[in-house]
Structure formats: structure tokens, C-alpha cells
Design a protein around this motif. Structure first.
Motif, short mmCIF file in Angstrom:
data_model
loop_
_atom_site.label_atom_id
_atom_site.label_comp_id
_atom_site.label_asym_id
_atom_site.label_seq_id
_atom_site.Cartn_x
_atom_site.Cartn_y
_atom_site.Cartn_z
N THR A 71 10.46 52.23 40.94
CA THR A 71 10.43 53.61 41.59
C THR A 71 10.51 54.63 40.47
O THR A 71 11.34 54.51 39.63
CB THR A 71 11.50 53.84 42.68
N ALA A 72 9.55 55.63 40.61
CA ALA A 72 9.29 56.59 39.76
C ALA A 72 9.90 57.91 40.54
O ALA A 72 9.10 58.17 41.41
CB ALA A 72 7.97 56.87 39.20
N PRO A 82 20.21 52.52 35.48
CA PRO A 82 20.30 51.18 35.13
C PRO A 82 19.11 50.08 35.15
O PRO A 82 18.40 50.17 36.10
CB PRO A 82 21.42 50.68 36.25
N GLY A 83 18.85 49.55 33.87
CA GLY A 83 17.67 48.82 34.08
C GLY A 83 16.32 49.43 33.84
O GLY A 83 15.34 48.78 33.79
N GLY A 136 12.26 62.79 35.08
CA GLY A 136 12.17 61.63 35.97
C GLY A 136 13.09 60.36 35.52
O GLY A 136 13.57 60.37 34.34
N VAL A 137 13.21 59.53 36.40
CA VAL A 137 13.79 58.29 36.28
C VAL A 137 12.77 56.93 36.54
O VAL A 137 12.10 57.22 37.76
CB VAL A 137 14.96 58.00 36.88
N GLY A 138 12.67 56.17 35.90
CA GLY A 138 11.96 54.77 36.41
C GLY A 138 13.04 53.71 36.70
O GLY A 138 13.51 53.27 35.78
N ILE A 139 13.15 53.40 37.77
CA ILE A 139 14.22 52.20 38.19
C ILE A 139 14.09 51.28 39.09
O ILE A 139 13.13 51.50 40.02
CB ILE A 139 15.46 53.22 38.52
N CYS A 148 20.39 55.91 45.41
CA CYS A 148 19.30 55.81 45.45
C CYS A 148 18.57 56.54 44.14
O CYS A 148 19.18 57.24 43.34
CB CYS A 148 18.51 56.78 46.68
N ALA A 149 17.22 56.78 43.97
CA ALA A 149 16.43 57.31 42.80
C ALA A 149 16.69 58.51 42.69
O ALA A 149 17.00 58.99 41.36
CB ALA A 149 14.81 56.87 42.90
N ARG A 150 16.92 59.41 43.82
CA ARG A 150 17.04 60.80 43.71
C ARG A 150 18.56 61.02 42.81
O ARG A 150 18.76 62.00 42.37
CB ARG A 150 16.99 61.51 45.04
#
Length: 396
Positions: A181-182, A207-208, A224-227, A237-239
Motif C-alpha cells: 500500500t502506498a 515496518p517491512g 509517503g510510505v510503502g508498506i 493503518c498506512a495513514r
């Protein structure tokens, strides 16, 4: 717009892969219809835009035949140009390597690619969804009405949850570690390095996966985060991870503390590689639908466009009787298959290391800038492979 009853080629999805496929199909004299469910091409966004310059792409996919649209896109599609990529380890150690790239405005870039396809002769239908596919028949529903269209060849460029791929059995076996998820913010009022793309690691923040800061010029940036969802902490959650990175990371938060969120972007990133098959006797899949992603960095614009060019040309040649449609499989894999497979292998090695901040910091310290650049290009130098395997006992 009212479509014709039949076309040589119908392309589903007007992102970089689909527009490129329709462009090259039309350039080869074929009637082509390009369909997208969005009413406004490029809006809403589902990912950011980091595009290495043409010379760097030659290093990234040295065997690929790059489409002209990767070299000649308009200046107004560019937010800013960066000159290096920097890795920041959990312990604060940083390393960087030179790479010239553009932070592109995906809204303008995607529209540019769609316009190039129509200028070549393809027809475009926005705000239109493919509701069903029966063999070579597509049922369409959207702002222009309901239609039934027949096509000699269907090209699925409709993303990770591709209806085209599902209808033709061209999907991967489900693996939660292969779906990322980005989640991103566009910020104003920040003080970031305008010359660098920064990638941050650490299990407390991503994480990861990794977080990034990409300048968009002046005081603006994409962060951003890619997870992977399977690695989320309880109740997270990603947010939540992006907010924690923005406000709590000891290095990043200082750069972002005065930032205001002006846009939110999210999307799914398939980092598990391509499925076993990407072609049938009447259908091809490209881009995210086919896992055409460099899994070590999540980058997919160049590889998607390479696949789109191959798909448009192969579909045209198959209609002319010059080759079988399944030749597409061999062609795209010979141009960039090795890089995609290698990147998935490296991603799996790094997945194990990223469970420990100590291990990922150690890996970054041990890896030279030159080798970091190679890994980002989907390559795995022998010395790096040996080091990573030593740090991953039992990894096959």
C-alpha cells in the motif's frame, strides 16, 4: 462519444502502460479504443511520480526498447529535477548515490500520454467502466451510455485488480507480502533537500517497507510510505504510519514540521513480480496488471511504458499475421524480465532484514553507494548477494 462496434485493439486503462499501448497500436495502423473509468485522466492520483532521466533508464533496463514518450515529455510535466538518491537507516546513517530524475506531475504526464495516443489515431473514452468481458466482447457502462464492443485483441492496463486479467485467468496466486500500500501526502511549507530523493527505513515508522521524501520544488514535497498490510501493528493503518513518520521521525519531522497537507494520494503496489502468464490468444496484460514493477523501489512508470510499447506493437503484428499474440510474453521478458525477477528476489531478502532495525542499518552501512544504485536498478552484484545471504541464514 459513441464507440464503433468493433476495433482491432481495445485497451482498458489509460495510465502510462495503457496510453503507450494504444499509442503504438495506432501508430502501427490499427483501430484502437482506449478506455478509462476516470472522468478526468490522471485524477485522482493513485501513486506519486518519480521518473529517472532517459540515460538512467538505459541503466535500469538496458535491454529494453524505450518509448519516445520517456524521452520527450513536456517541461510542464516536471515539478523539479533531483540529482541524487539517499538512504537513511534506522540508526541515522545515510548513504547516497547520483541519479538524475524528475519529480513529475502525474496529472499532466498521464494526460500527455493519453493525448499522444489520440494524436496517433486512437479513440479515447473516459468515465467508462468495463463491466463484463466474454471472449472478445466487452460490455461498457459510463458517462456516454451503455455499449457492446468487439475487439480482436484486448490489452488490460487496468491496475493491480485488473478485470481483464481476472476474466482471462492471468492472475497471480494471492500472497499478502506481494501487495503493498502506498499512502502519500503532498505538502506545502516544508524545508527539504531539493536535490535529493530520500528513502527512510525503520520498523517503528515503516515496518517491512520504506518512507520517502521527494521535493516538488520550492517549499513543496511528496512524502509517503510503502508498506504491506500484513505487517501493520495492531490497530494501525498506512495513514497512521505516515503521520508518525511526518511528526515523530527524529530526522524527517524537522524538515516537515511546518508542512500543510494539500493532497492525499493512495494506491496498491504489486511487488510480487509478474504472473506465470501475461498473454492468451486474444488478450495481453501490462503495467500494474502484470506486475511490471521494480520491487526494490516500487517504481513502475518506465517498466509499464516499456510493456505498453511491446504490447501495442505485438498486438498489431499479430493482427497482420506476422506473429502469434503470445510472442508478447517472450518479448517483454527478454527486455526487462531479469530486472523484475531480480528485484523481487532482493525484496524478499530485504523483507527478512527489515524486521530488525539493527540488521537493516548494518546492511546499509555495508553496502556501497555503487551497489545501492545497482539494487535500485533491479540488479544484484555478487558481493552484495553473498553479504545478504550471510545475513539471511536459511534463505533459499
Amino acid at each position: 462519444m459513441i464507440p464503433e462496434k468493433s476495433y482491432d485493439i481495445v485497451v482498458v486503462g489509460a495510465g502510462p502502460a495503457g496510453s503507450t499501448a494504444a499509442n503504438y497500436a495506432a501508430r502501427n495502423g490499427k483501430t484502437a479504443l482506449l478506455i478509462d473509468r476516470k472522468k478526468d485522466i490522471g485524477t485522482p492520483l493513485q501513486c506519486g511520480g518519480f521518473l529517472p532521466h532517459y540515460e538512467t533508464l538505459r541503466e535500469l533496463v538496458p535491454n529494453a526498447e524505450l518509448p519516445y514518450t520517456l524521452e520527450e515529455y513536456p517541461f510542464e510535466c516536471i515539478h523539479t529535477t533531483t540529482s541524487c538518491q539517499r538512504f537513511i537507516a534506522p540508526d541515522g546513517c545515510s548513504k547516497q548515490f547520483d541519479v538524475t530524475a524528475d519529480a513529475i506531475d502525474r496529472r499532466r504526464f498521464d494526460k500527455y500520454l493519453a493525448r499522444e495516443a489520440t494524436r496517433a489515431g486512437a479513440q479515447l473514452m473516459v468515465g467508462t467502466t468495463v463491466t463484463q468481458i466474454n471472449n472478445s466482447i466487452l460490455e461498457l457502462d459510463g458517462v456516454f451510455g451503455n455499449f457492446t464492443v468487439q475487439s480482436d485483441v484486448i490489452i488490460g492496463a487496468d491496475g493491480p485488480n485488473s478485470i481483464v486479467a481476472k476474466s482471462k485467468g492471468l492472475t497471480r496466486e494471492y500472497d499478502p507480502m506481494s501487495i503493498g500500500t502506498a499512502f502519500e501526502y503532498e505538502l506545502s511549507g516544508v524545508d527539504v533537500d531539493r536535490d535529493a530523493v530520500e528513502m527512510y527505513f525503520g520498523k517503528d515508522y515503516v515496518p517491512g517497507g520504506y518512507a520517502w521524501i521527494i521535493s516538488q520544488g520550492d517549499d513543496t514535497a511528496n512524502i509517503g510510505v510503502g508498506i504491506r498490510e500484513t505487517l501493520f501493528g495492531k490497530g494501525m493503518c498506512a495513514r497512521d504510519y505516515l503521520n508518525k513518520f511526518m511528526y515523530e521521525h527524529p530526522i524527517a519531522s524537522e524538515k516537515l514540521k511546518n508542512g500543510s497537507v494539500v493532497s492525499v494520494v493512495s494506491g496498491i503496489v504489486p511487488v510480487g513480480g509478474a504472473p506465470k502468464y501475461t498473454a492468451t490468444n486474444d488478450t495481453l496484460i501490462v503495467g500494474d496488471a502484470a506486475g511490471h514493477i521494480i520491487a526494490t523501489n516500487g517504481g513502475g512508470i518506465p517498466t509499464a511504458m516499456v510493456a505498453g510499447k511491446v504490447a501495442g506493437e505485438t498486438a498489431s503484428e499479430s493482427i497482420d499475421g506476422k506473429c502469434d499474440l503470445v510472442e508478447y510474453e517472450k518479448r517483454w521478458r527478454s527486455q526487462m524480465g531479469m530486472e523484475i525477477r531480480t528485484a523481487v528476489y532482493v525484496r524478499k531478502l530485504m523483507d527478512r532484514l527489515m524486521r530488525s532495525d539493527y540488521m537493516i542499518s548494518k546492511a546499509i552501512r555495508l553496502t556501497s553507494p555503487e551497489h545501492m544504485k545497482a539494487i535500485q536498478c533491479g540488479q544484484l552484484p555478487d558481493v552484495v548477494k553473498k553479504t545478504l545471504l550471510k545475513m539471511n541464514p536459511g534463505f533459499a
